[in-house]
Motif scaffolding. Structure first.
Motif, PDB file in Angstrom:
ATOM      1  N   TYR A  98       0.821  -1.144  -0.113  1.00 32.23           N
ATOM      2  CA  TYR A  98       0.022   0.205   0.099  1.00 32.23           C
ATOM      3  C   TYR A  98       1.048   1.346  -0.122  1.00 32.23           C
ATOM      4  O   TYR A  98       1.811   1.482   0.730  1.00 32.23           O
ATOM      5  CB  TYR A  98      -0.872  -0.112   1.249  1.00 32.23           C
ATOM      6  CG  TYR A  98      -1.906   0.980   1.302  1.00 32.23           C
ATOM      7  CD1 TYR A  98      -2.975   0.884   0.520  1.00 32.23           C
ATOM      8  CD2 TYR A  98      -1.646   2.225   1.717  1.00 32.23           C
ATOM      9  CE1 TYR A  98      -4.364   1.487   0.208  1.00 32.23           C
ATOM     10  CE2 TYR A  98      -2.889   3.397   1.648  1.00 32.23           C
ATOM     11  CZ  TYR A  98      -3.861   2.983   1.064  1.00 32.23           C
ATOM     12  OH  TYR A  98      -4.826   3.995   1.040  1.00 32.23           O
ATOM     13  N   ASN A  99       0.646   2.092  -0.756  1.00 30.20           N
ATOM     14  CA  ASN A  99       1.338   3.516  -1.008  1.00 30.20           C
ATOM     15  C   ASN A  99       0.706   4.654  -0.155  1.00 30.20           C
ATOM     16  O   ASN A  99      -0.472   4.945  -0.527  1.00 30.20           O
ATOM     17  CB  ASN A  99       1.370   3.713  -2.467  1.00 30.20           C
ATOM     18  CG  ASN A  99       2.158   5.205  -2.557  1.00 30.20           C
ATOM     19  OD1 ASN A  99       1.423   6.071  -3.232  1.00 30.20           O
ATOM     20  ND2 ASN A  99       3.193   5.343  -2.081  1.00 30.20           N
ATOM     21  N   PHE A 100       1.216   4.530   0.998  1.00 29.50           N
ATOM     22  CA  PHE A 100       0.568   5.703   1.831  1.00 29.50           C
ATOM     23  C   PHE A 100       1.057   7.234   1.531  1.00 29.50           C
ATOM     24  O   PHE A 100       0.198   8.195   1.422  1.00 29.50           O
ATOM     25  CB  PHE A 100       1.106   5.455   3.309  1.00 29.50           C
ATOM     26  CG  PHE A 100       0.728   4.337   3.884  1.00 29.50           C
ATOM     27  CD1 PHE A 100      -0.530   4.244   4.686  1.00 29.50           C
ATOM     28  CD2 PHE A 100       1.586   3.127   3.777  1.00 29.50           C
ATOM     29  CE1 PHE A 100      -0.925   3.028   5.155  1.00 29.50           C
ATOM     30  CE2 PHE A 100       0.809   2.001   4.429  1.00 29.50           C
ATOM     31  CZ  PHE A 100      -0.277   2.122   5.321  1.00 29.50           C
ATOM     32  N   ALA A 106       4.598   0.498   2.087  1.00 28.50           N
ATOM     33  CA  ALA A 106       4.663  -0.536   2.972  1.00 28.50           C
ATOM     34  C   ALA A 106       4.219  -2.048   2.292  1.00 28.50           C
ATOM     35  O   ALA A 106       3.463  -1.983   1.471  1.00 28.50           O
ATOM     36  CB  ALA A 106       3.581  -0.440   4.244  1.00 28.50           C
ATOM     37  N   ARG A 107       5.036  -3.033   2.373  1.00 28.62           N
ATOM     38  CA  ARG A 107       5.003  -4.309   1.672  1.00 28.62           C
ATOM     39  C   ARG A 107       4.611  -5.359   2.775  1.00 28.62           C
ATOM     40  O   ARG A 107       5.801  -5.340   3.563  1.00 28.62           O
ATOM     41  CB  ARG A 107       5.826  -4.569   0.638  1.00 28.62           C
ATOM     42  CG  ARG A 107       5.792  -6.042  -0.121  1.00 28.62           C
ATOM     43  CD  ARG A 107       7.196  -6.127  -0.886  1.00 28.62           C
ATOM     44  NE  ARG A 107       6.952  -5.229  -1.999  1.00 28.62           N
ATOM     45  CZ  ARG A 107       7.854  -5.176  -2.952  1.00 28.62           C
ATOM     46  NH1 ARG A 107       8.869  -6.019  -2.927  1.00 28.62           N
ATOM     47  NH2 ARG A 107       7.573  -4.165  -4.079  1.00 28.62           N
ATOM     48  N   LEU A 159       8.185  -7.765   6.605  1.00 29.01           N
ATOM     49  CA  LEU A 159       7.509  -6.481   6.268  1.00 29.01           C
ATOM     50  C   LEU A 159       8.426  -5.627   5.888  1.00 29.01           C
ATOM     51  O   LEU A 159       9.615  -5.286   6.610  1.00 29.01           O
ATOM     52  CB  LEU A 159       6.675  -6.029   7.558  1.00 29.01           C
ATOM     53  CG  LEU A 159       6.021  -4.633   7.857  1.00 29.01           C
ATOM     54  CD1 LEU A 159       5.061  -4.401   6.838  1.00 29.01           C
ATOM     55  CD2 LEU A 159       5.810  -4.234   8.905  1.00 29.01           C
ATOM     56  N   MET A 160       8.289  -4.636   4.976  1.00 27.54           N
ATOM     57  CA  MET A 160       9.105  -3.585   4.160  1.00 27.54           C
ATOM     58  C   MET A 160       8.314  -2.403   4.022  1.00 27.54           C
ATOM     59  O   MET A 160       7.315  -2.453   3.471  1.00 27.54           O
ATOM     60  CB  MET A 160       9.852  -4.155   3.216  1.00 27.54           C
ATOM     61  CG  MET A 160      10.717  -3.143   2.512  1.00 27.54           C
ATOM     62  SD  MET A 160      12.025  -4.027   1.205  1.00 27.54           S
ATOM     63  CE  MET A 160      10.584  -4.311  -0.252  1.00 27.54           C
ATOM     64  N   ILE A 161       9.253  -1.257   4.541  1.00 29.40           N
ATOM     65  CA  ILE A 161       8.899   0.021   3.924  1.00 29.40           C
ATOM     66  C   ILE A 161      10.117   0.431   2.903  1.00 29.40           C
ATOM     67  O   ILE A 161      10.956   0.031   3.086  1.00 29.40           O
ATOM     68  CB  ILE A 161       8.436   0.921   5.105  1.00 29.40           C
ATOM     69  CG1 ILE A 161       9.818   1.213   5.694  1.00 29.40           C
ATOM     70  CG2 ILE A 161       7.492   0.580   5.685  1.00 29.40           C
ATOM     71  CD1 ILE A 161       9.862   2.325   6.903  1.00 29.40           C
ATOM     72  N   TYR A 172      15.426   4.164  -0.317  1.00 29.30           N
ATOM     73  CA  TYR A 172      15.717   3.587   0.861  1.00 29.30           C
ATOM     74  C   TYR A 172      14.742   2.360   0.899  1.00 29.30           C
ATOM     75  O   TYR A 172      13.695   2.385   0.284  1.00 29.30           O
ATOM     76  CB  TYR A 172      15.450   4.515   2.102  1.00 29.30           C
ATOM     77  CG  TYR A 172      13.838   4.909   2.275  1.00 29.30           C
ATOM     78  CD1 TYR A 172      13.053   3.897   3.154  1.00 29.30           C
ATOM     79  CD2 TYR A 172      13.323   5.728   1.712  1.00 29.30           C
ATOM     80  CE1 TYR A 172      11.770   4.130   3.333  1.00 29.30           C
ATOM     81  CE2 TYR A 172      11.799   5.935   2.140  1.00 29.30           C
ATOM     82  CZ  TYR A 172      11.313   5.015   2.819  1.00 29.30           C
ATOM     83  OH  TYR A 172       9.899   5.517   2.994  1.00 29.30           O
ATOM     84  N   ASN A 173      15.246   1.267   1.591  1.00 29.57           N
ATOM     85  CA  ASN A 173      14.262   0.175   1.999  1.00 29.57           C
ATOM     86  C   ASN A 173      14.808  -0.449   3.419  1.00 29.57           C
ATOM     87  O   ASN A 173      15.930  -0.549   3.654  1.00 29.57           O
ATOM     88  CB  ASN A 173      14.897  -1.100   0.771  1.00 29.57           C
ATOM     89  CG  ASN A 173      14.343  -0.722  -0.485  1.00 29.57           C
ATOM     90  OD1 ASN A 173      13.382  -1.255  -1.067  1.00 29.57           O
ATOM     91  ND2 ASN A 173      15.331  -0.286  -1.310  1.00 29.57           N
TER      92      ASN A 173
END
Length: 343
Positions: A98-100, A106-107, A159-161, A172-173
């Protein structure tokens, strides 16, 4: 597998017949599905000659057969699925994201870890037929060269942002992951922290680094690290730093990598260049060094030279020669050819 495929064909056939009889409202729904679902795939077929260990072998082989599907739920929410049909059929990726904000997505699910420059790259764009450098394969857990971690194609559950900031000056990741690999639950209660930071000072230049800080749970024993038994928890830390160049003249990727498993330290370095000698023809050159155990000097250097011809968008023919110079054991020669077709 055959019953599943047969059922899929029946379902697709039924959908096609239904579409022919669909009312205008039904056709609108079908058109919406076409807009929101994207299907892709590629296959890599090749030939390999190898004289490793004094035994000359040659074979035609199937490197990869990959199917991908992406669903757009809303303008900000999507899901993704990737499946491998070659060798051992398995789910490679399955996640939703989801693209906040413009710089924050966030993935959650199963996906490639953001460690190293090469690991996040798809095999269908990497220049080498063997795909990744020795150090990347080992430290990112792509193949089974690190028996403690196993063959996990550089992927994990977590979980990744991620995102781009300051007008794409910085990428960034940051991920919290099991640290156990794909299609399995975590085998300990400690999660891995994985991250990458890339700065793009020029349009053609990117510099940065990546890292993993975590604890592994050994799935097998390793001659490189004999003090760790199956089921043992051990320190599994990694980092890397390097640069990427993309220009009309040449594409270049270079990176230094280091890792620590328990008490054993390893390091590697690679530089892969693709000079564009003609609009559709690239010269491929690569230097690839890896030392699995610095205390034992268990090291190998690969020198690669070849050609890559893009005969259609995303479709290419590759021919490469690799000289494998081993510190322990005899050196060997590897000759490979590969055709890639993607839709």
């Amino acid at each position: 597998m055959k019953p599943i495929l047969f059922s899929c064909f029946l379902l697709l056939g039924a959908c096609a017949l239904k579409a022919q009889e669909a009312k205008p409202k039904d056709k609108d729904i079908i058109n919406t599905l076409k807009e929101r679902i994207t299907l892709q795939g590629y296959t890599q077929l090749g030939y390999t000659y190898d004289d490793f260990g004094g035994e000359k072998t040659n074979t035609f082989d199937i490197k990869r057969v990959i199917f991908m599907a992406r669903g757009k739920i809303t303008d900000k929410w999507s899901c993704y699925f990737m499946y491998s049909f070659a060798n051992t059929a398995k789910i490679l990726e399955a996640y939703t994201e989801y693209n906040f904000l413009p710089g924050l997505t966030a993935r959650v699910g199963q996906f490639k870890t953001p460690y190293t420059f090469e690991n996040p790259l798809s095999p269908c764009v990497v220049e080498l037929i063997n795909c990744y450098a020795q150090s990347v394969n080992y430290l990112a857990g792509i193949d089974n060269s690190d028996p403690l971690y196993g063959a996990n194609s550089g992927r994990d559950l977590g979980l990744m942002i991620y995102g781009n900031l300051f007008n794409d000056l910085l990428t960034y990741n940051l991920a919290l992951m099991n640290g156990q690999g794909i299609n399995v639950k975590d085998k300990n209660n400690q999660k891995d922290i994985v991250g990458s930071l890339m700065v793009h000072p020029l349009e053609w230049l990117s510099v940065g680094g990546t890292f993993i800080k975590g604890k592994g749970c050994a799935v097998a024993t390793s001659s490189i690290n004999p003090d760790i038994a199956v089921g043992d928890n051990y320190t599994r830390n990694r980092w890397s730093a390097g640069a990427v160049v993309k220009s009309k003249i040449v594409d270049l990727r270079t990176e230094y990598l280091a890792g620590k498993d328990g008490k054993v330290k390893s390091e590697g370095y690679y530089a892969t260049a693709a000079p564009h000698i003609l609009p559709q023809l690239d010269l491929i050159l690569s230097y690839d060094f890896f030392n699995r155990n610095k205390a034992l000097a268990d090291k190998q250097t690969n020198y690669v030279a070849g050609l890559q011809y893009w005969f259609y968008p995303q479709c290419r023919l590759q021919v490469q020669y690799t000289y494998c110079d081993r510190h322990r054991g005899e050196s060997s020669n590897l000759l490979q050819a590969q055709v890639q077709v993607r839709f």
